[in-house]
Design a protein around this motif. Structure first.
Motif, PDB file in Angstrom:
ATOM      1  N   GLU A   1       7.364   3.597  -6.946  1.00 15.47           N
ATOM      2  CA  GLU A   1       6.493   5.249  -6.490  1.00 15.47           C
ATOM      3  C   GLU A   1       7.244   6.592  -7.040  1.00 15.47           C
ATOM      4  O   GLU A   1       6.498   7.078  -7.494  1.00 15.47           O
ATOM      5  CB  GLU A   1       6.608   4.721  -4.938  1.00 15.47           C
ATOM      6  CG  GLU A   1       5.734   5.612  -4.470  1.00 15.47           C
ATOM      7  CD  GLU A   1       5.301   5.672  -2.890  1.00 15.47           C
ATOM      8  OE1 GLU A   1       4.507   5.381  -2.473  1.00 15.47           O
ATOM      9  OE2 GLU A   1       6.345   5.026  -2.187  1.00 15.47           O
ATOM     10  N   LYS A   2       8.525   5.870  -7.040  1.00 22.49           N
ATOM     11  CA  LYS A   2       9.421   6.959  -7.990  1.00 22.49           C
ATOM     12  C   LYS A   2       9.014   7.789  -8.951  1.00 22.49           C
ATOM     13  O   LYS A   2       9.280   9.530  -9.051  1.00 22.49           O
ATOM     14  CB  LYS A   2      11.232   7.012  -7.202  1.00 22.49           C
ATOM     15  CG  LYS A   2      11.038   7.500  -5.842  1.00 22.49           C
ATOM     16  CD  LYS A   2      12.875   6.737  -5.609  1.00 22.49           C
ATOM     17  CE  LYS A   2      13.001   6.613  -4.207  1.00 22.49           C
ATOM     18  NZ  LYS A   2      14.501   6.431  -3.453  1.00 22.49           N
TER      19      LYS A   2
ATOM     20  N   VAL B   1      10.541  -4.303  -1.565  1.00 17.19           N
ATOM     21  CA  VAL B   1      10.478  -2.665  -1.426  1.00 17.19           C
ATOM     22  C   VAL B   1      10.830  -2.671  -1.310  1.00 17.19           C
ATOM     23  O   VAL B   1      10.449  -1.269  -2.175  1.00 17.19           O
ATOM     24  CB  VAL B   1      10.858  -3.308   0.349  1.00 17.19           C
ATOM     25  CG1 VAL B   1      11.554  -1.048   1.023  1.00 17.19           C
ATOM     26  CG2 VAL B   1       9.912  -3.771   1.119  1.00 17.19           C
ATOM     27  N   THR B   2      12.354  -2.424  -2.779  1.00 17.12           N
ATOM     28  CA  THR B   2      13.052  -1.683  -3.200  1.00 17.12           C
ATOM     29  C   THR B   2      12.495  -1.470  -4.614  1.00 17.12           C
ATOM     30  O   THR B   2      12.499   0.273  -5.244  1.00 17.12           O
ATOM     31  CB  THR B   2      14.517  -1.619  -3.567  1.00 17.12           C
ATOM     32  OG1 THR B   2      15.409  -2.088  -2.237  1.00 17.12           O
ATOM     33  CG2 THR B   2      15.420  -1.643  -4.580  1.00 17.12           C
TER      34      THR B   2
ATOM     35  N   GLN C   1       1.452  -5.767   0.023  1.00 13.01           N
ATOM     36  CA  GLN C   1       2.921  -5.859  -1.275  1.00 13.01           C
ATOM     37  C   GLN C   1       3.433  -6.996  -0.705  1.00 13.01           C
ATOM     38  O   GLN C   1       3.798  -7.693  -1.662  1.00 13.01           O
ATOM     39  CB  GLN C   1       4.137  -4.975  -0.204  1.00 13.01           C
ATOM     40  CG  GLN C   1       4.381  -3.477  -0.685  1.00 13.01           C
ATOM     41  CD  GLN C   1       5.103  -2.583  -0.029  1.00 13.01           C
ATOM     42  OE1 GLN C   1       4.587  -1.393   0.543  1.00 13.01           O
ATOM     43  NE2 GLN C   1       6.221  -2.471   0.528  1.00 13.01           N
TER      44      GLN C   1
ATOM     45  N   ARG D   1       0.707   3.986  -2.865  1.00 16.22           N
ATOM     46  CA  ARG D   1       0.625   3.168  -1.603  1.00 16.22           C
ATOM     47  C   ARG D   1      -0.359   4.029  -1.325  1.00 16.22           C
ATOM     48  O   ARG D   1      -0.234   4.545  -0.132  1.00 16.22           O
ATOM     49  CB  ARG D   1       1.967   2.757  -0.422  1.00 16.22           C
ATOM     50  CG  ARG D   1       2.907   1.764  -1.511  1.00 16.22           C
ATOM     51  CD  ARG D   1       4.301   2.032  -0.538  1.00 16.22           C
ATOM     52  NE  ARG D   1       5.538   2.151  -1.016  1.00 16.22           N
ATOM     53  CZ  ARG D   1       6.697   2.335  -0.849  1.00 16.22           C
ATOM     54  NH1 ARG D   1       7.048   1.429   0.547  1.00 16.22           N
ATOM     55  NH2 ARG D   1       7.226   2.407  -1.307  1.00 16.22           N
TER      56      ARG D   1
ATOM     57  N   ASP E   1       9.338   0.619  -4.454  1.00 20.53           N
ATOM     58  CA  ASP E   1       9.875   2.554  -3.958  1.00 20.53           C
ATOM     59  C   ASP E   1      10.743   3.329  -5.027  1.00 20.53           C
ATOM     60  O   ASP E   1       9.908   3.870  -5.516  1.00 20.53           O
ATOM     61  CB  ASP E   1      11.690   2.019  -2.869  1.00 20.53           C
ATOM     62  CG  ASP E   1      10.968   2.135  -1.311  1.00 20.53           C
ATOM     63  OD1 ASP E   1      10.542   2.168  -0.849  1.00 20.53           O
ATOM     64  OD2 ASP E   1      12.124   1.659  -0.563  1.00 20.53           O
ATOM     65  N   ASN E   2      10.831   2.524  -6.461  1.00 24.60           N
ATOM     66  CA  ASN E   2      11.471   2.295  -7.459  1.00 24.60           C
ATOM     67  C   ASN E   2      10.389   3.416  -7.977  1.00 24.60           C
ATOM     68  O   ASN E   2      10.027   4.113  -8.885  1.00 24.60           O
ATOM     69  CB  ASN E   2      11.687   1.519  -8.127  1.00 24.60           C
ATOM     70  CG  ASN E   2      13.611   1.544  -7.493  1.00 24.60           C
ATOM     71  OD1 ASN E   2      14.654   2.811  -7.312  1.00 24.60           O
ATOM     72  ND2 ASN E   2      14.103   0.533  -8.287  1.00 24.60           N
TER      73      ASN E   2
ATOM     74  N   HIS F   1       0.309  -1.492   3.104  1.00 31.20           N
ATOM     75  CA  HIS F   1       0.104  -1.131   1.953  1.00 31.20           C
ATOM     76  C   HIS F   1      -0.211  -1.448   0.993  1.00 31.20           C
ATOM     77  O   HIS F   1      -0.612  -2.462   0.228  1.00 31.20           O
ATOM     78  CB  HIS F   1       1.507  -0.219   1.756  1.00 31.20           C
ATOM     79  CG  HIS F   1       1.763   1.114   2.804  1.00 31.20           C
ATOM     80  ND1 HIS F   1       2.781   0.711   3.394  1.00 31.20           N
ATOM     81  CD2 HIS F   1       1.466   1.654   3.124  1.00 31.20           C
ATOM     82  CE1 HIS F   1       2.695   1.310   4.514  1.00 31.20           C
ATOM     83  NE2 HIS F   1       2.290   2.607   4.150  1.00 31.20           N
TER      84      HIS F   1
END
Length: 155
Positions: free
Chosen positions: A90-91, A83-84, A68, A97, A87-88, A107
């Motif tokens: 990945e969702k 990071v946000t 990252q 990761r 996260d998005n 990661h």
């Protein structure tokens, strides 16, 4: 005659003198960036990506396994914002990761099969977007513009 002068005044009010700003490099860059991004945002709507997210997927696609921190630095994105974004993505099921081989505390990022499919379509849409910009620039415009922009961007 009075009516014509009044109409001329209204026309002048509707179109303010922008000559000084139009001659400013920063202003022209910003207006060009807004125009280019508006087109790219519209193009990427089909795959539900914003330009910054497309850039992240692009770097991951070309460099699977980067962590990252390496990607955020390469793209000039603050780590907290990155990071946000991760996260998005990945969702959405576009990236995963995994523990990095060199440092298990970080990661490594990889595209998922869905991420590969979305990225491939987004890359095609981006290519079409680039073609529209190149058409606006005319013959050799891209070859002239890019080195100048990178000269400004170099730190």
């Amino acid at each position: 005659m009075i009516e014509n002068k009044h109409c001329a005044d209204l026309t002048q009010l509707e179109r303010p003198n922008m000559d000084a700003l139009r001659g400013a490099i920063g202003y022209a860059l910003r207006r060009a960036q807004l125009s280019a991004f508006e087109d790219l945002i519209h193009a990427l709507e089909e795959v539900d990506l914003r330009p910054a997210y497309f850039s992240v997927l692009y770097v991951i696609s070309e460099n699977p396994g980067l962590n990252q921190s390496e990607i955020s630095t390469a793209l000039g994105i603050q780590r907290t914002n990155f990071v946000t974004m991760v996260d998005n993505l990945e969702k959405q099921g576009l990236i995963v990761r995994q523990p990095a081989k060199r440092d298990r505390r970080s990661h490594a990022l990889h595209l998922t099969p869905k991420g590969i499919a979305v990225f491939n379509r987004a890359r095609d849409l981006h290519t079409e977007h680039e073609a529209r910009l190149i058409e606006k620039l005319g013959p050799n415009g891209r070859e002239q513009l890019l080195p100048l922009l990178w000269r400004i961007a170099d730190e």
